[in-house]
Design a protein around this motif. Sequence first.
Motif, PDB file in Angstrom:
ATOM      1  N   SER A  37      11.316   3.158  -0.831  1.00 27.37           N
ATOM      2  CA  SER A  37      11.083   4.525  -1.295  1.00 27.37           C
ATOM      3  C   SER A  37       9.610   4.863  -1.120  1.00 27.37           C
ATOM      4  CB  SER A  37      11.504   4.687  -2.754  1.00 27.37           C
ATOM      5  OG  SER A  37      10.550   4.114  -3.624  1.00 27.37           O
ATOM      6  N   LEU A  38       9.317   6.100  -0.810  1.00 24.32           N
ATOM      7  CA  LEU A  38       7.930   6.493  -0.559  1.00 24.32           C
ATOM      8  C   LEU A  38       7.071   6.456  -1.818  1.00 24.32           C
ATOM      9  CD1 LEU A  38       8.511   9.296   2.088  1.00 24.32           C
ATOM     10  CD2 LEU A  38       7.970   6.873   2.430  1.00 24.32           C
ATOM     11  N   PRO A  39       7.575   6.803  -2.996  1.00 28.70           N
ATOM     12  CA  PRO A  39       6.758   6.592  -4.201  1.00 28.70           C
ATOM     13  C   PRO A  39       6.384   5.125  -4.390  1.00 28.70           C
ATOM     14  CG  PRO A  39       8.522   8.140  -4.679  1.00 28.70           C
ATOM     15  CD  PRO A  39       8.799   7.588  -3.314  1.00 28.70           C
ATOM     16  N   LYS A  40       7.299   4.190  -4.063  1.00 33.24           N
ATOM     17  CA  LYS A  40       6.983   2.760  -4.171  1.00 33.24           C
ATOM     18  C   LYS A  40       5.920   2.361  -3.153  1.00 33.24           C
ATOM     19  CE  LYS A  40       9.872   1.435  -7.408  1.00 33.24           C
ATOM     20  NZ  LYS A  40       9.383   0.853  -8.694  1.00 33.24           N
ATOM     21  N   VAL A  41       5.970   2.961  -1.973  1.00 37.38           N
ATOM     22  CA  VAL A  41       4.949   2.693  -0.950  1.00 37.38           C
ATOM     23  C   VAL A  41       3.566   3.081  -1.473  1.00 37.38           C
ATOM     24  CG1 VAL A  41       4.071   3.462   1.289  1.00 37.38           C
ATOM     25  CG2 VAL A  41       6.486   2.842   1.040  1.00 37.38           C
ATOM     26  N   LEU A  42       3.475   4.234  -2.125  1.00 33.34           N
ATOM     27  CA  LEU A  42       2.189   4.678  -2.668  1.00 33.34           C
ATOM     28  C   LEU A  42       1.721   3.768  -3.799  1.00 33.34           C
ATOM     29  CD1 LEU A  42       2.708   8.557  -2.672  1.00 33.34           C
ATOM     30  CD2 LEU A  42       1.397   7.178  -1.052  1.00 33.34           C
ATOM     31  N   GLU A  43       2.650   3.266  -4.609  1.00 31.40           N
ATOM     32  CA  GLU A  43       2.288   2.316  -5.657  1.00 31.40           C
ATOM     33  C   GLU A  43       1.700   1.048  -5.045  1.00 31.40           C
ATOM     34  OE1 GLU A  43       5.433   1.419  -8.340  1.00 31.40           O
ATOM     35  OE2 GLU A  43       5.835   3.519  -8.837  1.00 31.40           O
ATOM     36  N   ARG A  44       2.299   0.588  -3.962  1.00 32.85           N
ATOM     37  CA  ARG A  44       1.797  -0.617  -3.289  1.00 32.85           C
ATOM     38  C   ARG A  44       0.378  -0.390  -2.775  1.00 32.85           C
ATOM     39  NH1 ARG A  44       4.457  -2.552   2.234  1.00 32.85           N
ATOM     40  NH2 ARG A  44       6.318  -1.902   1.113  1.00 32.85           N
TER      41      ARG A  44
END
Length: 256
Positions: free
Chosen positions: A191-198
């Motif tokens: 998911s793109l929100p998870k990508v930003l968290e990473r």
Amino acid sequence: MIAKKLPRDSEKVAILRFLHEARSDPGRAHIIPMVDSFETDSHLWLVMPCLSPIMFTIAFPDSSRNQILNMLWGLIRGLAFLHKNLVAHRDVKPDNLVIDNNRDLKSIDFDIAVRLTSEDQELEGDYGTEGWKAPEMMRHDRDLMVSPIRCDRWVCGHVILRLLEQTGKDDVLLMQVAEELKSADPMKRPSLPKVLERKENRLLSTKADRTHQIPFNDSMELKGKRRKGAALQHPLDGLSTRVNIAPVPGFWTSVQ
């Protein structure tokens, strides 16, 4: 400003109004703003700012590596904002990306965007632009059912890799993310929100590492007025040990 004519039954204005209400989310800055809208007897009209296409911007050699990478992370932030609000764009491609005066990327053209009930919701039908479709969209099955959000993820990765290649820029983290987004298995696309968290966690980790790396120079003195390279004496046994203290190389390392 430009005014775009839409069919009266278009959902585009409703979707943009819905997204406009989420002003507190920083991802909102990467979606084209709706300045105004009005109706005539036969059409809806949407008023938006007139911005430069991304392909026009990156064609000039004065765009630095950091500027290009910031634009591509802007694509991820904008789509992450859409997906958190359960909106799928469904036509992600370079032609639908524009740049403002600050070189911040914004997604445009929500003509076929759709609101969903969950990120896993599947819809029937073929949509998007040839060359910018997820592989599951290419099966051409009569009863094709796909997740629009997972299709958005694949195309996002595809756009990033193509623009990095076209501009001759590279970035380890961004390329890794793009490859993951282009997984042939829709369920394995992050998911793109998870990508930003990473990405944020990586930045925090790098800052923490820098905090613990204190560079020394020739003007610094050790406790007891001993300078760099001076012998340190143990207070009990009188044994001395020589410690060489040198500047830490590469203290300011770039964040990939």
